[in-house]
Design a protein around this motif. Structure first.
Motif, PDB file in Angstrom:
ATOM      1  N   GLY A 139      35.618  56.981  18.746  1.00  0.00           N
ATOM      2  CA  GLY A 139      36.873  56.322  18.399  1.00  0.00           C
ATOM      3  C   GLY A 139      38.115  56.984  18.933  1.00  0.00           C
ATOM      4  O   GLY A 139      39.218  56.691  18.481  1.00  0.00           O
ATOM      5  N   ARG A 140      37.971  57.845  19.941  1.00  0.00           N
ATOM      6  CA  ARG A 140      39.128  58.564  20.463  1.00  0.00           C
ATOM      7  C   ARG A 140      39.559  58.086  21.838  1.00  0.00           C
ATOM      8  O   ARG A 140      40.673  58.308  22.242  1.00  0.00           O
ATOM      9  N   HIS A 141      38.682  57.459  22.585  1.00  0.00           N
ATOM     10  CA  HIS A 141      38.973  57.087  23.958  1.00  0.00           C
ATOM     11  C   HIS A 141      38.742  55.602  24.143  1.00  0.00           C
ATOM     12  O   HIS A 141      37.830  55.017  23.564  1.00  0.00           O
ATOM     13  N   ASP A 142      39.548  54.997  24.975  1.00  0.00           N
ATOM     14  CA  ASP A 142      39.372  53.589  25.290  1.00  0.00           C
ATOM     15  C   ASP A 142      38.164  53.398  26.190  1.00  0.00           C
ATOM     16  O   ASP A 142      37.817  54.260  26.991  1.00  0.00           O
ATOM     17  N   LEU A 143      37.543  52.227  26.056  1.00  0.00           N
ATOM     18  CA  LEU A 143      36.417  51.883  26.919  1.00  0.00           C
ATOM     19  C   LEU A 143      36.958  51.390  28.246  1.00  0.00           C
ATOM     20  O   LEU A 143      37.391  50.244  28.368  1.00  0.00           O
ATOM     21  N   GLN A 144      36.966  52.251  29.217  1.00  0.00           N
ATOM     22  CA  GLN A 144      37.463  51.912  30.547  1.00  0.00           C
ATOM     23  C   GLN A 144      36.349  52.193  31.549  1.00  0.00           C
ATOM     24  O   GLN A 144      36.286  53.254  32.162  1.00  0.00           O
ATOM     25  N   LEU A 145      35.456  51.214  31.686  1.00  0.00           N
ATOM     26  CA  LEU A 145      34.338  51.363  32.604  1.00  0.00           C
ATOM     27  C   LEU A 145      34.854  51.360  34.033  1.00  0.00           C
ATOM     28  O   LEU A 145      35.648  50.495  34.421  1.00  0.00           O
ATOM     29  N   HIS A 146      34.389  52.313  34.828  1.00  0.00           N
ATOM     30  CA  HIS A 146      34.857  52.422  36.205  1.00  0.00           C
ATOM     31  C   HIS A 146      34.429  51.200  37.008  1.00  0.00           C
ATOM     32  O   HIS A 146      33.387  50.584  36.739  1.00  0.00           O
ATOM     33  N   TRP A 147      35.242  50.851  38.002  1.00  0.00           N
ATOM     34  CA  TRP A 147      34.956  49.645  38.793  1.00  0.00           C
ATOM     35  C   TRP A 147      33.618  49.767  39.523  1.00  0.00           C
ATOM     36  O   TRP A 147      32.928  48.767  39.748  1.00  0.00           O
ATOM     37  N   PHE A 148      33.230  50.988  39.893  1.00  0.00           N
ATOM     38  CA  PHE A 148      31.947  51.170  40.561  1.00  0.00           C
ATOM     39  C   PHE A 148      30.792  50.828  39.613  1.00  0.00           C
ATOM     40  O   PHE A 148      29.821  50.170  40.004  1.00  0.00           O
ATOM     41  N   HIS A 149      30.909  51.251  38.359  1.00  0.00           N
ATOM     42  CA  HIS A 149      29.898  50.897  37.368  1.00  0.00           C
ATOM     43  C   HIS A 149      29.876  49.391  37.118  1.00  0.00           C
ATOM     44  O   HIS A 149      28.806  48.803  36.887  1.00  0.00           O
ATOM     45  N   LYS A 150      31.024  48.770  37.140  1.00  0.00           N
ATOM     46  CA  LYS A 150      31.070  47.324  36.932  1.00  0.00           C
ATOM     47  C   LYS A 150      30.360  46.581  38.059  1.00  0.00           C
ATOM     48  O   LYS A 150      29.626  45.621  37.816  1.00  0.00           O
ATOM     49  N   ILE A 151      30.570  47.039  39.284  1.00  0.00           N
ATOM     50  CA  ILE A 151      29.888  46.401  40.421  1.00  0.00           C
ATOM     51  C   ILE A 151      28.379  46.591  40.307  1.00  0.00           C
ATOM     52  O   ILE A 151      27.589  45.653  40.518  1.00  0.00           O
ATOM     53  N   LEU A 152      27.958  47.812  39.955  1.00  0.00           N
ATOM     54  CA  LEU A 152      26.520  48.055  39.817  1.00  0.00           C
ATOM     55  C   LEU A 152      25.924  47.266  38.650  1.00  0.00           C
ATOM     56  O   LEU A 152      24.779  46.805  38.727  1.00  0.00           O
ATOM     57  N   THR A 153      26.682  47.099  37.588  1.00  0.00           N
ATOM     58  CA  THR A 153      26.185  46.305  36.459  1.00  0.00           C
ATOM     59  C   THR A 153      25.967  44.856  36.865  1.00  0.00           C
ATOM     60  O   THR A 153      24.940  44.243  36.534  1.00  0.00           O
ATOM     61  N   LEU A 154      26.922  44.288  37.581  1.00  0.00           N
ATOM     62  CA  LEU A 154      26.731  42.925  38.084  1.00  0.00           C
ATOM     63  C   LEU A 154      25.562  42.845  39.057  1.00  0.00           C
ATOM     64  O   LEU A 154      24.823  41.848  39.078  1.00  0.00           O
ATOM     65  N   LEU A 155      25.383  43.902  39.855  1.00  0.00           N
ATOM     66  CA  LEU A 155      24.258  43.927  40.778  1.00  0.00           C
ATOM     67  C   LEU A 155      22.927  43.988  40.021  1.00  0.00           C
ATOM     68  O   LEU A 155      21.941  43.351  40.440  1.00  0.00           O
ATOM     69  N   VAL A 156      22.882  44.734  38.915  1.00  0.00           N
ATOM     70  CA  VAL A 156      21.667  44.779  38.093  1.00  0.00           C
ATOM     71  C   VAL A 156      21.351  43.390  37.537  1.00  0.00           C
ATOM     72  O   VAL A 156      20.188  42.958  37.524  1.00  0.00           O
ATOM     73  N   ILE A 157      22.379  42.682  37.089  1.00  0.00           N
ATOM     74  CA  ILE A 157      22.164  41.326  36.568  1.00  0.00           C
ATOM     75  C   ILE A 157      21.630  40.411  37.660  1.00  0.00           C
ATOM     76  O   ILE A 157      20.682  39.639  37.443  1.00  0.00           O
ATOM     77  N   LEU A 158      22.208  40.486  38.856  1.00  0.00           N
ATOM     78  CA  LEU A 158      21.759  39.626  39.955  1.00  0.00           C
ATOM     79  C   LEU A 158      20.331  39.952  40.375  1.00  0.00           C
ATOM     80  O   LEU A 158      19.500  39.044  40.564  1.00  0.00           O
ATOM     81  N   LEU A 159      20.001  41.243  40.508  1.00  0.00           N
ATOM     82  CA  LEU A 159      18.650  41.624  40.922  1.00  0.00           C
ATOM     83  C   LEU A 159      17.615  41.255  39.867  1.00  0.00           C
ATOM     84  O   LEU A 159      16.533  40.740  40.193  1.00  0.00           O
ATOM     85  N   SER A 160      17.945  41.503  38.609  1.00  0.00           N
ATOM     86  CA  SER A 160      16.996  41.154  37.545  1.00  0.00           C
ATOM     87  C   SER A 160      16.776  39.643  37.486  1.00  0.00           C
ATOM     88  O   SER A 160      15.636  39.180  37.344  1.00  0.00           O
ATOM     89  N   SER A 161      17.851  38.894  37.618  1.00  0.00           N
ATOM     90  CA  SER A 161      17.712  37.435  37.606  1.00  0.00           C
ATOM     91  C   SER A 161      16.916  36.950  38.810  1.00  0.00           C
ATOM     92  O   SER A 161      16.099  36.022  38.689  1.00  0.00           O
ATOM     93  N   PHE A 162      17.130  37.566  39.980  1.00  0.00           N
ATOM     94  CA  PHE A 162      16.407  37.162  41.181  1.00  0.00           C
ATOM     95  C   PHE A 162      14.905  37.410  41.034  1.00  0.00           C
ATOM     96  O   PHE A 162      14.083  36.521  41.328  1.00  0.00           O
TER      97      PHE A 162
END
Length: 718
Positions: A139-162
């Motif tokens: 509860g001390r820090h904001d959730l600020q996911l790095h843009w690189f992690h966001k790209i990889l997360t979307l890539l995980v979704i695409l690969l898993s769906s494929f």
């Protein structure tokens, strides 16, 4: 001359205080290192500024981060589902690698490579989810996911769906295997999911009670801030909605887990007296994990492990000799690429037996990179030498072994190529070879469906085996044995065929849990590559009686309910204590900020009673020199006095030796004490100090007459 006085605080007590402060500093910096690490992994920000923890925020992140967090949860769910399906289909790894070999020409464990890849995707999404949860928990820090992690997360979704789309289109049977695994593991997944829900109840209870406390605090403040009432009502609605969003799914899932045994059906849950006999085992191409497939060494190993029957694949050579081979060419299991590279892709039936008998059929088996199964155990040196000398066997050789050992034989008969001389008569030629071998006819399981009428008339003793036809078709063709894929167990467990007294043989069963499922489903026989493991099973895995499962169900549900109630009660009690502390501190702050002589009561200022009586410590300077109090407040030190109401006077402390308790000054005396100059105050106060010399802490105090222009400094121990 300066005078020295004795110290009040012992050195040992001062050392203990310093140790406590040092331990607190170490714990603080360890926590800061922990926060820096998880924040750096999640946000790629390794320099974290000190932030104050806010207990009145509804959410600790921006709307963009809140919008992206469901994508992180989706990537976790998809990757876990894909990994589970691929793990449970390990029974099909050899078939998948064989298909890859046909397409690429190279043999490698593509199934294991995909398993590792899916495991990496799952581990990555799980790690990000855990880091985000830890940051929310802190509860001390904001959730600020790095843009690189966001790209990889979307890539995980695409690969898993494929990959899941690939499985759904080209390998639909894989989903049936996952369904069969749930039939076996569902009771154990249910019993293990309830302790997981107990662990999850800790953060859920924390947030629900915390949000409830926050809502009550905001509602408590609404009476004094009527101008912002509408906005605060909106915040209260958001808090209630957040409580519902967190608590409702948790309790729904928990309720489903509590009642799910009412709808669970597992063949492995039955009474012991209803358990059928152990299924018989056919060695698929012999024992391919112990010797080169479709060689005499492999069939001999299967006989050593008490195989019920031997399964193989038969081709007819160009000069009408039936021989054993599975693939559509000779590249994988022979050395034809060394002997005749140009004919590597030729159909096996296009070669004569004189040429086929010269090929080596076992050298590939001892090469580590060409081993057919990833979980093969190392073979002995003698078996290795024996495997290197193996040749392609004839069907007559296998029939001779089966005749001696009284083993059943079942085989797939592959049709020759177009211009083969026995293209239309290959079945009759194979039947004549079987009859010439003098093997007992009932030991032959005749599987080919082509020209079945001729086979029945020529060899009436053969046991005719059909495929998964309808019961009516099987009765019309007078077939009492079927050879079906094990995935067909998913549909009603083949109960209709068992009720019709039809003998069932399943292929291809390699995993012990699948064999246990076939055993509990009262299947008669299975075909396997893993004969050395399945032949040693004396009892099905994951078997339990209904009474035992009901007992475990009620016991786990009762214990988990007690733990969950205790966890919620603990968090409620903890937050209640915090709320009491918050109210007391807020009241103290409001009273301290009022003007002197005023008090806060129902929004109006009234004249208060005289100030409370002061209980002074015998070692404070307030009693001796009231005028020095304001100057000494600039320096850190222990609390000098505490206010005690006159009605509830606490028990006075017992004075230590040489203690001197000064009379409590009144308000008039305190005002008169501030009028004289500082020099006059020193002259009146310091003689008393000298009179009580043994009671002051050890410090060099300069005489006021010698240094009248300086403010006395008193050394106080921390």
């Amino acid at each position: 001359m300066p005078t020295k006085v004795n110290s009040v605080e012992p050195r040992s007590q001062r050392t203990r205080s310093q140790k406590k402060h040092t331990q607190g500093i170490i714990c603080y910096f360890n926590h800061q290192c922990y926060l820096t690490f998880i924040t750096g992994c999640y946000s790629c920000k390794w320099k974290v500024k000190r932030e104050k923890k806010s207990s009145h925020k509804i959410c600790c992140c921006s709307w963009r981060e809140r919008l992206f967090y469901p994508f992180l949860v989706a990537s976790f769910c998809l990757s876990v589902t894909l990994l589970y399906v691929w793990i449970e289909t390990s029974n099909e790894y050899f078939g998948f690698d064989w298909v890859v070999f046909l397409g690429t020409g190279n043999w490698f464990y593509c199934s294991i490579l995909l398993l590792s890849f899916f495991g990496i995707l799952t581990a990555y999404s799980t790690l990000l989810l855990i880091l985000g949860f830890l940051l929310i928990w802190d509860g001390r820090h904001d959730l600020q996911l790095h843009w690189f992690h966001k790209i990889l997360t979307l890539l995980v979704i695409l690969l898993s769906s494929f990959f899941m789309w690939i499985l759904s289109v080209y390998w639909k049977d894989r989903w049936l295997t996952a369904g069969l695994s749930l039939k076996v593991f569902a009771p154990y997944i249910h019993l293990s999911s309830i302790p997981v829900m107990v662990l999850i109840s800790w953060p859920v209870a924390f947030y629900l009670i915390h949000l409830e406390r926050e809502a009550r605090i905001r509602k408590y403040k609404m009476t004094s801030r009527e101008r912002r009432r509408v906005k605060r009502c909106d915040r209260l609605a958001k808090l209630r909605a957040l409580q519902v969003a967190i608590g409702l799914p948790f309790f729904l899932i928990l309720l489903c887990l509590y009642v799910v045994p009412l709808g669970i059906y597992s063949p492995c849950i039955q009474e012991k007296d209803k358990l059928g006999p152990k299924p018989d085992i056919f060695g698929h191409r012999g024992a391919p994990m112990l010797g080169p497939e479709n060689t005499m060494m492999s069939f001999e190993k299967a006989v050593e492990h008490r195989a019920f029957g031997l399964e193989t694949d038969v081709y007819l050579s160009y000069d009408s000799v039936p021989f054993l081979m599975h693939d559509y060419d000779l590249r994988r299991t022979t050395n034809i690429q060394k002997v005749m590279p140009n004919a590597s892709f030729a159909h096996p039936s296009s070669f004569t037996w004189d040429f086929l008998s010269t090929l080596n059929a076992g050298e590939w088996f001892v090469q580590p990179q060409l081993k057919p199964f990833y979980n093969m155990k190392p073979i002995s040196e003698a078996d290795s030498k024996k495997a290197e000398s193996q040749r392609i066997p004839r069907l007559a050789d296998l029939l001779e072994l089966a005749r001696k050992e009284k083993k059943f034989v079942i085989f797939d008969l592959n049709s020759p190529k177009q211009k083969h001389p026995h293209r239309n008569t290959y079945v009759r030629h194979v039947v004549s070879v079987i009859l010439d071998s003098k093997i007992e006819q009932h030991l032959i399981y005749w599987l080919p469906g082509f020209d079945r009428d001729y086979v029945r008339s020529t060899a009436p003793g053969f046991q005719q085996v059909g495929r998964l036809y309808s019961i009516e078709s099987l009765a019309y063709e007078n077939l009492s044995i079927i050879n079906v894929d094990y995935k067909e167990l998913f549909y009603n467990g083949l109960k209709d065929y068992k009720a019709a007294n039809i003998t069932i043989n399943l292929y291809l069963v390699n995993e012990p849990w699948l064999y246990s499922l076939a055993w509990c489903s009262r299947i008669h026989s299975v075909t396997t590559d893993n004969i050395q493991t399945l032949s040693q099973l004396n009892h099905p895995y994951f078997f339990m009686t209904p009474n035992y499962y009901v007992f475990m169900w009620l016991f786990v549900d009762s214990v988990s309910a007690i733990f969950i109630v205790a966890i919620f009660y603990f968090h409620w009690w903890n937050e209640n204590e915090k709320e009491k502390f918050f109210k007391s501190t807020s009241t103290h702050k409001d009273t301290r900020n009022l003007p002197k002589g005023k008090t806060k009561k129902s929004g109006a200022s009234v004249i208060s009673k005289p100030p409370p009586r002061v209980k002074e410590s015998p070692w404070t300077l307030e009693a001796l020199t009231p005028a020095l109090t304001r100057s000494t407040r600039k320096h850190p030190g222990p609390q000098q006095f505490s206010a005690v109401p006159e009605e509830k006077a606490s028990k006075p402390l017992k004075p230590v030796k040489d203690d001197v308790t000064q009379p409590v000054p009144t308000q008039e005396d305190f005002e008169l004490a501030q009028e004289p100059t500082r020099e006059a105050t020193h002259k009146t106060a310091l003689p008393d100090l000298k009179a009580n010399e043994p009671t002051i802490s050890s410090a060099e105090v300069p005489h006021p007459e010698t240094q009248p222009d300086y403010t006395p400094i008193v050394e106080s121990s921390q």
